[in-house]
Design a protein around this motif. Structure first.
Motif: not given
Ligand code: HEM
Length: 282
Positions: A248-260
């Motif tokens: 499950l995603p949670n509060k810290r799950t990045p949506v969308p992902v940002k590349p580092d």
């Protein structure tokens, strides 16, 4: 990999293995043995490179001799090639399932039923039967290819076709970057590229695309040496997790992902955080 502690680690294990093999007269048909033999020979000489018929550079001066340091360097690169890439693939594979619960449910149904057929054993054959898992992972590697780009050096003059129909002359010695992440995000090959859709990797859809539009493992003579092994181990990992947990995603799950931008491979800025909930239905 660049820290002294890591260097010392590789130095120690490689020295131990070489000493063991020499002391006990052990020779194995493996990568390390090739490196040991090369060191015994002393240098990479002007042998013809069998893979492409090109002449090798001559390694004749003292500083070009193949030494223990080269063995440590080769071994640690091999480690990085295989480890960081596979752990990235596994992390992004799980992430995609967490944020796409319908796909996750379908993968889990497949894993459950294939495992049932194989007496609960996650064998090579069982993993080969998990075709939807393969599609789901392929799509994750399209959106988040761990290697991001490949860097080459031009060795033969080449006329590169340009989009306007002309050609661009690439001279020998020119560094060339193949931007595989950008190619994977090109709507010409993958319409609506930001959408996660494993159906893009159904047999029919795969056939209808340009052969080089999907390159997570590169292509040609220098393509990833470990790609079959990598796919197998990443799928084994995902199948094991998905069989036991709901993601499950949670509060810290990045949506969308940002590349580092500070990392040499594809990594999510801030990390990929997910909740693992133990399955209660089995
Ligand atoms: C999902 C995991 C992996 C991905 C996405 C991946 C991707 C790649 C890519 C894009 C290349 C570069 C190809 C080029 O520059 O043309 C490469 C090269 C390579 N990979 Fe992998 N790789 C993975 C796992 C592994 C594993 C598990 C191993 C070892 C067991 C491995 C060993 C290598 C080696 C030795 C090369 C260099 C090959 C050469 O230069 O001839 N890789 N990989």
């Amino acid at each position: 990999l660049g820290t002294p502690r890591v260097y010392k680690f590789f130095q120690r294990i490689i020295t131990e293995v070489i000493t063991y093999r020499e002391k006990n007269n052990v020779s194995r048909a493996d990568y390390l043995q090739h490196l040991i033999n090369l060191k015994k020979k002393g240098s990479i000489d002007a042998d013809k490179d069998i893979s492409n018929g090109h002449e090798h550079r001559e390694f004749d001066s003292e500083q070009n001799r193949f030494t223990d340091v080269d063995i440590y360097a080769q071994a640690s690169t091999f480690f990085a090639d295989g480890y960081e890439t596979s752990s990235g693939a596994m992390a992004f594979g799980l992430y995609c399932l967490a944020v796409n619960p319908d796909v996750q449910a379908k993968v889990r149904d497949e894993v459950d039923s294939v495992l049932k057929k194989h007496d609960g054993q996650l064998t090579f054959d069982a993993i080969q039967e998990m075709t939807y898992l393969d599609m789901a992972l392929s799509e994750a590697l399209r959106m988040y290819p761990p290697a991001m780009a490949m860097i080459k050096l031009c060795t033969k003059p080449f006329k590169l076709p340009t989009p306007s129909g002309g050609t661009y002359e690439v001279e020998v010695g020119t560094p060339v970057v193949l931007p595989l992440y950008a190619i994977h995000c090109d709507p010409q090959h993958f319409p609506d590229p930001k959408r996660y859709d494993p159906e893009r990797f159904s047999e029919g859809n795969k056939q209808s695309r340009h052969r080089y539009s999907y390159l997570p493992f590169g292509e040609g003579p220098r393509m990833c040496l470990g790609f079959r092994f990598a796919l197998m181990q990443v799928k084994a990992g995902i199948a094991t997790v998905i069989n036991r947990f709901r993601l499950l995603p949670n509060k810290r799950t990045p949506v969308p992902v940002k590349p580092d931008p500070n990392y040499f491979m594809f990594a999510a800025k801030g990390g990929l955080w997910l909740d693992f909930e133990k399955r209660t239905d089995k």
